[in-house]
Enzyme design. Structure first.
Site, PDB file in Angstrom:
ATOM      1  N   LYS A  82     -46.998  13.314  43.696  1.00 27.89           N
ATOM      2  CA  LYS A  82     -48.149  12.867  43.236  1.00 27.89           C
ATOM      3  C   LYS A  82     -47.915  11.722  43.404  1.00 27.89           C
ATOM      4  CE  LYS A  82     -49.001  16.535  41.144  1.00 27.89           C
ATOM      5  NZ  LYS A  82     -48.539  18.036  40.380  1.00 27.89           N
ATOM      6  N   SER A  93     -50.530  18.417  32.462  1.00 26.58           N
ATOM      7  CA  SER A  93     -51.111  18.004  34.161  1.00 26.58           C
ATOM      8  C   SER A  93     -52.402  18.385  33.568  1.00 26.58           C
ATOM      9  CB  SER A  93     -50.536  18.908  35.024  1.00 26.58           C
ATOM     10  OG  SER A  93     -50.927  20.575  34.648  1.00 26.58           O
ATOM     11  N   ASN A  97     -53.918  12.120  42.574  1.00 25.13           N
ATOM     12  CA  ASN A  97     -53.013  12.879  41.461  1.00 25.13           C
ATOM     13  C   ASN A  97     -51.622  11.373  41.701  1.00 25.13           C
ATOM     14  OD1 ASN A  97     -53.159  14.465  40.017  1.00 25.13           O
ATOM     15  ND2 ASN A  97     -52.345  15.900  41.260  1.00 25.13           N
ATOM     16  N   GLU A 102     -43.226  20.575  30.022  1.00 24.50           N
ATOM     17  CA  GLU A 102     -43.797  19.093  31.207  1.00 24.50           C
ATOM     18  C   GLU A 102     -43.620  18.288  30.287  1.00 24.50           C
ATOM     19  OE1 GLU A 102     -47.759  19.599  32.068  1.00 24.50           O
ATOM     20  OE2 GLU A 102     -47.171  22.115  33.182  1.00 24.50           O
ATOM     21  N   HIS A 129     -47.038  24.512  32.817  1.00 25.61           N
ATOM     22  CA  HIS A 129     -47.770  24.570  35.067  1.00 25.61           C
ATOM     23  C   HIS A 129     -47.388  26.009  35.575  1.00 25.61           C
ATOM     24  CE1 HIS A 129     -48.195  23.430  39.098  1.00 25.61           C
ATOM     25  NE2 HIS A 129     -48.934  22.379  38.536  1.00 25.61           N
ATOM     26  N   HIS A 155     -45.883  14.833  36.739  1.00 27.73           N
ATOM     27  CA  HIS A 155     -47.039  13.503  35.659  1.00 27.73           C
ATOM     28  C   HIS A 155     -46.457  12.508  35.553  1.00 27.73           C
ATOM     29  CE1 HIS A 155     -50.036  15.502  37.542  1.00 27.73           C
ATOM     30  NE2 HIS A 155     -49.589  17.055  36.832  1.00 27.73           N
TER      31      HIS A 155
HETATM   32  C1  LIG Z   1     -48.143  19.369  40.640  1.00 29.03           C
HETATM   33  C2  LIG Z   1     -47.645  20.385  40.225  1.00 29.03           C
HETATM   34  C3  LIG Z   1     -46.343  20.700  40.198  1.00 29.03           C
HETATM   35  C4  LIG Z   1     -45.843  20.809  41.213  1.00 29.03           C
HETATM   36  O1  LIG Z   1     -45.413  19.992  42.369  1.00 29.03           O
HETATM   37  P1  LIG Z   1     -45.976  20.596  44.245  1.00 29.03           P
HETATM   38  O2  LIG Z   1     -44.738  19.091  44.599  1.00 29.03           O
HETATM   39  O3  LIG Z   1     -47.114  20.265  44.478  1.00 29.03           O
HETATM   40  O4  LIG Z   1     -45.915  21.917  44.863  1.00 29.03           O
HETATM   41  C5  LIG Z   1     -45.460  21.080  39.406  1.00 29.03           C
HETATM   42  N1  LIG Z   1     -45.982  20.904  38.181  1.00 29.03           N
HETATM   43  C6  LIG Z   1     -46.164  20.476  37.704  1.00 29.03           C
HETATM   44  C7  LIG Z   1     -46.512  20.340  35.970  1.00 29.03           C
HETATM   45  C8  LIG Z   1     -47.250  19.751  38.276  1.00 29.03           C
HETATM   46  O5  LIG Z   1     -48.670  19.090  37.866  1.00 29.03           O
END
Ligand SMILES: *Cc1c(COP(=O)(O)O)cnc(C)c1O
Length: 395
Positions: free
Chosen positions: A243, A184, A51, A180, A137, A212
């Site tokens: 990410k 993801s 990521n 979102e 998520h 993302h």
């Molecule tokens: C990865 C992710 C998170 C969590 O983020 P982290 O910093 O890795 O804990 C939250 N929401 C979505 C959509 C994600 O893909």
């Protein structure tokens, strides 16, 4: 039997065996490196499961900013934010994030997961309802569960069904809609304008997870909320530092009074040590790089687009992907594992994603394109992936 002679934990062995038989067991594999390319004694492999979309985790300027923070503040913030853990690196990061996202204020958390747990459970409670996209998520769902609010799901990316769900929950004291902006596991985009309009019409709060999209979409990678000029309609735009920003941590951008509310009510903020100073500074340097280069995200999306088209034309089902995340949906769990294995033999690292991360019957390979992949890398990878698809009888 475990080593103290008790058989009280046989259910764990049995449970693992069952997962194994269903092709659902998850195991940890060790990697020597992060990012879109890695080398080992067998040569170069392409990593399509990172990521770190912009290669920022290995960016020299970002690493230098982190090292400087280690030197000036030490390895830990040594306290929670409300005790003595709020350092200049936190305040400066939050001001920068607010400006970057186009919101009055922002609050940093220990991770994106902790951000969603904290903000959702601070905003709603027993008398309220959370209405979440069906593919939202796990961290958003866990936040809703922790809040004790009534949790309802609306059909993926369907504003009409959202409107109906809001109507069904009209007796709730407060209603919070969560989705979102870039999904993801599918890489598709939420119809944010329509969703925001439905929320406004029904007087519901709206939280958009830009995990993302941050760093990729919009000028300088400010995300889709800002790209679509929805800052006044999306109450909270959350994101992760982990990410595209290449660091670690999470944040919520919102109004100043909502930030104050989170400071008082978000348990994952209150009862957890402040973000490590090096992570805060590294993320802030990432924001500065994005602001000075402006088109990194667009370049990534352009490369991903060409790559996706090749795979689609060969016959792969990439769903509605329109981002750097490209699923190859194959259906059966075992099939996705076999395709992943075949790709690994071809020195392409791409992980099989299975239920419960994705809905039953939609097991897939999730490919994420990063700026570490050159055009030539992607062309070569597409050939290899297509070969593997034929070999597995998917194409
Ligand atoms: C990865 C992710 C998170 C969590 O983020 P982290 O910093 O890795 O804990 C939250 N929401 C979505 C959509 C994600 O893909």
């Amino acid at each position: 039997m475990n080593n103290n002679g008790s058989s009280g934990y046989d259910w764990i062995e049995a449970g693992l065996k069952e997962l194994r038989e269903q092709g659902l067991e998850r195991t940890l594999r060790k990697f020597e490196d992060v990012g879109g390319k890695f080398h080992d004694n067998a040569g170069k492999s392409l990593n399509f499961s990172s990521n770190d979309y912009l290669g920022f985790a290995r960016n020299e300027k970002i690493i230098a900013a982190g090292i400087a923070a280690f030197r000036s503040y030490g390895a830990s913030a040594a306290s929670s934010r409300l005790i003595s853990g709020t350092l200049p690196c936190h305040s400066e990061l939050e001001e920068h994030l607010a400006k970057f996202k186009g919101y009055p204020a922002a609050l940093a958390f220990g991770s994106g997961y902790l951000t969603n747990l904290g903000i959702i459970s601070a905003l709603v409670g027993r008398e309220d309802a959370v209405i979440a996209d069906r593919l939202a998520h796990a961290s958003l769902i866990d936040g809703a569960i922790m809040s004790r609010a009534n949790l309802k799901r609306f059909q993926h990316n369907d504003p009409d069904h959202l409107a109906k769900s809001l109507e069904d929950e009209k007796d709730a004291k407060h209603r919070l809609v969560v989705t979102e902006s870039v999904f993801s596991m599918d890489g598709d985009l939420a119809p944010l304008k329509e969703i925001a309009a439905v929320c406004a019409e029904h007087n519901a709060m709206l939280l958009v997870d830009e995990a993302h999209a941050t760093g990729i979409f919009g000028t300088s990678g400010t995300g889709r909320v800002r790209e679509l000029q929805l800052e006044n309609k999306v109450d909270i735009s959350m994101g992760t530092l982990s990410k595209a920003l290449g660091s670690y941590g999470g944040f919520a951008a919102c109004s100043a009074s909502m930030r104050d509310w989170f400071v008082n009510r978000a348990r994952s903020f209150i009862y957890s040590t402040a973000l490590p100073p090096a992570s805060a500074r590294a993320a802030e340097e990432a924001l500065s790089i994005l602001e000075s280069q402006q088109t990194l995200g667009q370049e990534l999306l352009k490369r991903a687009d060409i790559f996706r088209r090749r795979l689609q034309e060969a016959g792969f089902n990439t769903g509605k992907s329109a981002s750097q995340i490209i699923p190859l949906i194959v259906g059966k769990n075992i099939k996705s594992l076999r395709l992943a294995e075949r790709l690994r033999d071809k020195r392409i690292l791409a992980v099989a994603i299975r239920p419960p991360t994705v809905p039953e019957g939609t097991a897939r390979i999730r490919l994420s394109v990063t700026l570490d992949h050159s055009q030539a890398d992607l062309e070569q990878a597409a050939d290899q992936i297509i070969d593997a698809g034929y070999a597995e009888g998917i194409l």
